[in-house]
Design a protein around this motif. Structure first.
Motif, PDB file in Angstrom:
ATOM      1  N   LYS A 156      -9.945 -38.325   7.974  1.00  0.00           N
ATOM      2  CA  LYS A 156     -10.677 -39.537   7.624  1.00  0.00           C
ATOM      3  C   LYS A 156      -9.703 -40.650   7.248  1.00  0.00           C
ATOM      4  N   ILE A 157     -10.139 -41.866   7.466  1.00  0.00           N
ATOM      5  CA  ILE A 157      -9.370 -43.067   7.122  1.00  0.00           C
ATOM      6  C   ILE A 157     -10.231 -43.870   6.155  1.00  0.00           C
ATOM      7  N   ILE A 158      -9.878 -43.886   4.881  1.00  0.00           N
ATOM      8  CA  ILE A 158     -10.736 -44.508   3.873  1.00  0.00           C
ATOM      9  C   ILE A 158      -9.902 -45.417   2.977  1.00  0.00           C
ATOM     10  N   TYR A 159     -10.370 -46.635   2.805  1.00  0.00           N
ATOM     11  CA  TYR A 159      -9.774 -47.514   1.803  1.00  0.00           C
ATOM     12  C   TYR A 159     -10.857 -48.429   1.247  1.00  0.00           C
ATOM     13  N   GLN A 160     -10.916 -48.521  -0.072  1.00  0.00           N
ATOM     14  CA  GLN A 160     -11.906 -49.359  -0.742  1.00  0.00           C
ATOM     15  C   GLN A 160     -11.205 -50.306  -1.714  1.00  0.00           C
ATOM     16  N   ASN A 161     -11.669 -51.553  -1.753  1.00  0.00           N
ATOM     17  CA  ASN A 161     -11.232 -52.461  -2.806  1.00  0.00           C
ATOM     18  C   ASN A 161     -12.448 -53.202  -3.353  1.00  0.00           C
ATOM     19  N   LEU A 212     -19.224 -47.757  -0.362  1.00  0.00           N
ATOM     20  CA  LEU A 212     -19.906 -46.512  -0.708  1.00  0.00           C
ATOM     21  C   LEU A 212     -20.188 -46.385  -2.199  1.00  0.00           C
ATOM     22  N   SER A 213     -19.797 -47.373  -2.967  1.00  0.00           N
ATOM     23  CA  SER A 213     -20.133 -47.394  -4.392  1.00  0.00           C
ATOM     24  C   SER A 213     -20.321 -48.844  -4.823  1.00  0.00           C
ATOM     25  N   GLU A 214     -20.956 -49.033  -5.941  1.00  0.00           N
ATOM     26  CA  GLU A 214     -21.295 -50.370  -6.422  1.00  0.00           C
ATOM     27  C   GLU A 214     -20.042 -51.220  -6.605  1.00  0.00           C
ATOM     28  N   GLY A 215     -20.078 -52.428  -6.016  1.00  0.00           N
ATOM     29  CA  GLY A 215     -18.990 -53.373  -6.203  1.00  0.00           C
ATOM     30  C   GLY A 215     -17.759 -53.116  -5.357  1.00  0.00           C
ATOM     31  N   LYS A 216     -17.849 -52.223  -4.373  1.00  0.00           N
ATOM     32  CA  LYS A 216     -16.708 -51.901  -3.534  1.00  0.00           C
ATOM     33  C   LYS A 216     -17.007 -52.196  -2.070  1.00  0.00           C
ATOM     34  N   THR A 217     -15.962 -52.429  -1.300  1.00  0.00           N
ATOM     35  CA  THR A 217     -16.072 -52.568   0.153  1.00  0.00           C
ATOM     36  C   THR A 217     -14.740 -52.171   0.761  1.00  0.00           C
ATOM     37  N   GLY A 218     -14.746 -51.936   2.074  1.00  0.00           N
ATOM     38  CA  GLY A 218     -13.489 -51.546   2.710  1.00  0.00           C
ATOM     39  C   GLY A 218     -13.724 -50.933   4.065  1.00  0.00           C
ATOM     40  N   VAL A 219     -12.907 -49.944   4.414  1.00  0.00           N
ATOM     41  CA  VAL A 219     -13.010 -49.303   5.719  1.00  0.00           C
ATOM     42  C   VAL A 219     -13.267 -47.812   5.541  1.00  0.00           C
ATOM     43  N   TYR A 220     -13.934 -47.257   6.540  1.00  0.00           N
ATOM     44  CA  TYR A 220     -14.160 -45.807   6.592  1.00  0.00           C
ATOM     45  C   TYR A 220     -14.049 -45.423   8.059  1.00  0.00           C
ATOM     46  N   GLY A 221     -13.065 -44.583   8.373  1.00  0.00           N
ATOM     47  CA  GLY A 221     -12.825 -44.261   9.766  1.00  0.00           C
ATOM     48  C   GLY A 221     -12.524 -42.804  10.007  1.00  0.00           C
ATOM     49  N   LEU A 222     -12.318 -42.497  11.279  1.00  0.00           N
ATOM     50  CA  LEU A 222     -12.067 -41.121  11.706  1.00  0.00           C
ATOM     51  C   LEU A 222     -11.025 -41.116  12.810  1.00  0.00           C
ATOM     52  N   ASP A 223     -10.013 -40.273  12.631  1.00  0.00           N
ATOM     53  CA  ASP A 223      -9.058 -40.010  13.699  1.00  0.00           C
ATOM     54  C   ASP A 223      -9.656 -38.899  14.549  1.00  0.00           C
ATOM     55  N   THR A 224     -10.081 -39.239  15.759  1.00  0.00           N
ATOM     56  CA  THR A 224     -10.798 -38.273  16.581  1.00  0.00           C
ATOM     57  C   THR A 224      -9.891 -37.150  17.086  1.00  0.00           C
ATOM     58  N   GLU A 225      -8.589 -37.347  17.044  1.00  0.00           N
ATOM     59  CA  GLU A 225      -7.657 -36.323  17.516  1.00  0.00           C
ATOM     60  C   GLU A 225      -7.337 -35.291  16.450  1.00  0.00           C
TER      61      GLU A 225
END
Length: 280
Positions: free
Chosen positions: A200-205, A183-196
């Protein structure tokens, strides 16, 4: 000791699928049981590879396990090569799953806006149905698009990611997590949702400018191992993302520059050390 069942193919040479899942999850202190869907001489990036389909062996194997009263703490699926294998996986979830068994699905079928050659859109819809039976799913953006009839975008914003997560949540999985999200320059990772809970589940490196076959399998395997050892979701995905990135860096440092897979064997000790810190 906890026990994980992983259902996916064996590529005898290539550092992916079972040849990644078995050593990594085992090294994390979890008994790893395999149910191979096929045996390939190499992974599919090689030319002229051989394939032996094992679909007809899946039911006899699992029937034997039922007679032996085998139980699993987690069931983890990766590449499933046919509609029949998807239906068998559903049956296995019903027979060996339960409130105490984690169902973790990596719906391996597409990347970079395209389905893999063996699959079509009807297969993607079947995979969507399978994902509805999961506790956690970890598709990439392409896979999520095919499962939710969403136009694929190479460049996207957070609103697009949230739209995909909302659509994925309607499939039925408890936690939906997109991989390879930057979601930003030079970063990648996970973006998730706990439906219950709606959390949000977010981690970027840091994003590494390199691509290797099998890194998704490494990420999923580490996440499954960490979750089975009792770590929370955020920690499991952090460990998995960091370990995958560190392994890519180690591979890039290899003077031989291996092209067909990453040198995860050299980084397993650091994974074990990291896990030990979190499980003291």
């Amino acid at each position: 000791m906890k026990r994980v069942l992983t259902i996916q193919d064996i590529s005898c040479l290539g550092k992916c699928s079972v040849t990644v899942a078995l050593p990594i999850i085992s090294a994390m202190g979890v008994e790893t049981v395999i149910l191979p869907t096929a045996v390939l001489s190499t992974h599919t990036m090689f030319k002229d590879f051989t394939v032996k389909d094992l679909t007809d062996q899946l039911i006899p194997i699992t029937d034997h396990w039922k007679k032996e009263n085998v139980k699993f703490d987690a069931i983890y699926t990766g590449y499933l090569g046919s509609a029949e294998e998807i239906e068998i996986a559903k049956k296995i979830f019903d027979e060996f799953g339960g409130d105490d068994t984690l169902i973790f699905i990596d719906p391996v079928m597409a990347d970079n806006g395209k389905l893999y050659p063996a699959f079509d859109e009807s297969y993607a819809k079947l995979n969507a149905g399978l994902c509805g039976k999961a506790d956690i799913i970890v598709p990439n953006i392409t896979e999520a698009c095919f499962m939710t009839d969403t136009p694929y975008k190479e460049e996207y914003d957070e609103a697009y990611v949230l739209e995909l997560l909302d659509k994925l949540s309607k499939l039925g999985a408890k936690k939906v997590v997109l991989t390879g999200i930057g979601l930003s320059e030079g970063k990648t990772g996970v973006y998730g949702l706990d439906t219950e809970t709606g959390n949000k589940i977010i981690y970027q490196n840091d994003r590494i400018d390199a691509s290797f076959h099998g890194t998704g399998d490494i990420f999923a395997s580490v996440a499954v191992g960490a979750l089975t050892r009792g770590l929370d979701l955020d920690t499991a995905f952090k460990i998995a993302a960091d370990y995958t990135a560190d392994t890519i860096r180690a591979t890039l440092d290899n003077p031989a520059k291996p092209w067909y897979g990453v040198d995860f064997e050299t980084t397993i000790p650091e994974l074990v050390d990291t896990l030990r810190e979190y499980t003291k």
